[in-house]
Design a protein around this motif. Sequence first.
Motif, short mmCIF file in Angstrom:
data_model
loop_
_atom_site.label_atom_id
_atom_site.label_comp_id
_atom_site.label_asym_id
_atom_site.label_seq_id
_atom_site.Cartn_x
_atom_site.Cartn_y
_atom_site.Cartn_z
N SER A 107 -65.19 2.96 41.68
CA SER A 107 -64.20 2.25 41.36
C SER A 107 -63.69 2.61 39.66
CB SER A 107 -64.43 0.83 41.26
OG SER A 107 -65.19 0.33 40.06
N GLN A 108 -64.30 3.19 38.96
CA GLN A 108 -63.67 3.53 37.45
C GLN A 108 -62.68 4.79 37.66
OE1 GLN A 108 -67.19 3.84 35.03
NE2 GLN A 108 -66.09 2.52 33.38
N GLN A 109 -63.27 5.77 38.66
CA GLN A 109 -62.48 6.86 39.13
C GLN A 109 -60.95 6.75 39.49
OE1 GLN A 109 -64.55 10.05 40.95
NE2 GLN A 109 -66.29 8.76 40.67
N ASP A 110 -60.81 5.31 40.01
CA ASP A 110 -59.43 5.10 40.36
C ASP A 110 -58.89 4.13 39.45
OD1 ASP A 110 -56.94 3.71 41.39
OD2 ASP A 110 -58.12 3.38 43.33
N GLU A 111 -58.06 4.78 38.52
CA GLU A 111 -57.39 4.28 37.27
C GLU A 111 -56.34 3.14 37.95
OE1 GLU A 111 -56.55 6.83 34.00
OE2 GLU A 111 -58.75 7.60 34.36
N ARG A 127 -55.60 -6.30 34.67
CA ARG A 127 -55.22 -5.04 34.98
C ARG A 127 -54.64 -4.63 36.31
NH1 ARG A 127 -57.44 0.12 32.07
NH2 ARG A 127 -56.49 1.08 33.71
N TRP A 137 -60.16 -6.96 33.97
CA TRP A 137 -59.85 -5.84 35.24
C TRP A 137 -59.04 -6.78 36.14
CZ3 TRP A 137 -60.06 -1.11 34.48
CH2 TRP A 137 -60.81 -0.54 33.47
N GLY A 164 -58.44 0.55 42.01
CA GLY A 164 -59.59 0.53 41.43
C GLY A 164 -59.84 -0.68 40.46
N SER A 165 -58.70 -1.16 39.71
CA SER A 165 -59.14 -2.41 38.80
C SER A 165 -59.39 -3.60 39.42
CB SER A 165 -57.72 -2.64 38.08
OG SER A 165 -57.46 -1.33 37.11
N HIS A 186 -62.87 -3.02 40.58
CA HIS A 186 -63.94 -3.00 38.93
C HIS A 186 -64.01 -4.19 38.62
CE1 HIS A 186 -64.17 -0.54 35.35
NE2 HIS A 186 -65.40 -1.29 35.27
#
Length: 118
Positions: free
Chosen positions: A64-68, A95, A92, A72-73, A76
């Motif tokens: 999930s962190q790789q999708d900004e 975000r 998050w 992904g948020s 996350h």
Amino acid sequence: MPGQNQMCSQVRWQQTDSSGLHMTLDDFRRSLSATEPPAAELTLALAGLWWDAKGDWTRAHESSQQDEGVEGSWVHAYLHRTEGDQGNATYWYSRAGKPVCREPPDVEWVSIVKDLLR
């Protein structure tokens, strides 16, 4: 989702438009019987939910962190909520532009998967 293991070979794909294939929630659940996510078919956020369902929080978090972006948020946020880090989860969710979820984690998991599979 945990406990939903079925034969991966039974996964069916549905044509949704000229751009490609679409996985259903049932397909996603059936894919959990595999040892690795169907990488070509999943976004990083969905892969995070896949790993979460397999009980691997660390890999779920890394994915999930790789999708900004928003997806992904959102994943996350869900992951930090499930680990009990409400302050981090709240950040998050913000975000992601989503309200803090008050539903049980398994209900939220299904909701996120359904939304991200659209």
